[in-house]
Design a protein around this motif. Sequence first.
Motif, PDB file in Angstrom:
ATOM      1  N   GLN A  74     -10.675   2.661  -3.508  1.00 21.77           N
ATOM      2  CA  GLN A  74     -10.342   1.355  -4.082  1.00 21.77           C
ATOM      3  C   GLN A  74      -8.959   0.872  -3.652  1.00 21.77           C
ATOM      4  OE1 GLN A  74      -9.838   4.165  -5.632  1.00 21.77           O
ATOM      5  NE2 GLN A  74      -7.767   3.915  -6.432  1.00 21.77           N
ATOM      6  N   GLY A  75      -8.175   1.766  -3.066  1.00 25.30           N
ATOM      7  CA  GLY A  75      -6.862   1.384  -2.568  1.00 25.30           C
ATOM      8  C   GLY A  75      -5.739   1.653  -3.555  1.00 25.30           C
ATOM      9  N   THR A  76      -4.546   1.839  -3.002  1.00 22.84           N
ATOM     10  CA  THR A  76      -3.348   2.003  -3.819  1.00 22.84           C
ATOM     11  C   THR A  76      -2.227   1.176  -3.185  1.00 22.84           C
ATOM     12  OG1 THR A  76      -1.848   3.626  -4.840  1.00 22.84           O
ATOM     13  CG2 THR A  76      -2.574   4.111  -2.601  1.00 22.84           C
ATOM     14  N   GLN A  77      -1.512   0.441  -4.023  1.00 21.63           N
ATOM     15  CA  GLN A  77      -0.486  -0.474  -3.529  1.00 21.63           C
ATOM     16  C   GLN A  77       0.815   0.272  -3.255  1.00 21.63           C
ATOM     17  OE1 GLN A  77      -0.518  -4.059  -3.057  1.00 21.63           O
ATOM     18  NE2 GLN A  77       1.477  -3.631  -2.127  1.00 21.63           N
ATOM     19  N   VAL A  78       1.361   0.033  -2.080  1.00 23.37           N
ATOM     20  CA  VAL A  78       2.692   0.520  -1.732  1.00 23.37           C
ATOM     21  C   VAL A  78       3.567  -0.692  -1.451  1.00 23.37           C
ATOM     22  CG1 VAL A  78       4.087   1.826  -0.091  1.00 23.37           C
ATOM     23  CG2 VAL A  78       1.840   2.699  -0.800  1.00 23.37           C
ATOM     24  N   THR A  79       4.662  -0.787  -2.162  1.00 22.02           N
ATOM     25  CA  THR A  79       5.594  -1.896  -1.974  1.00 22.02           C
ATOM     26  C   THR A  79       6.949  -1.335  -1.573  1.00 22.02           C
ATOM     27  OG1 THR A  79       4.435  -3.239  -3.625  1.00 22.02           O
ATOM     28  CG2 THR A  79       6.681  -3.893  -3.051  1.00 22.02           C
ATOM     29  N   VAL A  80       7.433  -1.776  -0.435  1.00 21.93           N
ATOM     30  CA  VAL A  80       8.729  -1.323   0.062  1.00 21.93           C
ATOM     31  C   VAL A  80       9.718  -2.471  -0.088  1.00 21.93           C
ATOM     32  CG1 VAL A  80       9.994  -0.309   1.975  1.00 21.93           C
ATOM     33  CG2 VAL A  80       7.537   0.159   1.713  1.00 21.93           C
TER      34      VAL A  80
END
Length: 115
Positions: A107-113
């Motif tokens: 389902q995906g996992t959010q990565v925010t840099v």
Amino acid sequence: VQLVESGGGLVQPGGSRRLSCAASIFLFSRYEMNWYRQALGKERELVATITSGGGSTDYADSMKGRFTISRDNYKNMVYLQMNNLKPEDTAVYYCNARWGRDVYWGQGTQVTVSS
């Protein structure tokens, strides 16, 4: 069949993050495993690939030297170690399993840099 990603979140530029993918797949060790990502407004792109036995890996050019894909066939797990993260690495990261015509997605996992 289920692929569940975890490990996403907010990270500062230059930081590191390790993503995990737990796979509920019969004969998991026969599957090629991949990580993809999709940034907002962009197409999904292949990040990294690992062969069924884990003996070979491949990466998109922009990830080489910064990302490392690995797997544990005893635990049915796949990992993506991400180092020296950049703002342009911000995306939803997806786990993908492929064996012949069998293809599965998490389902995906959010990565925010971001600082």
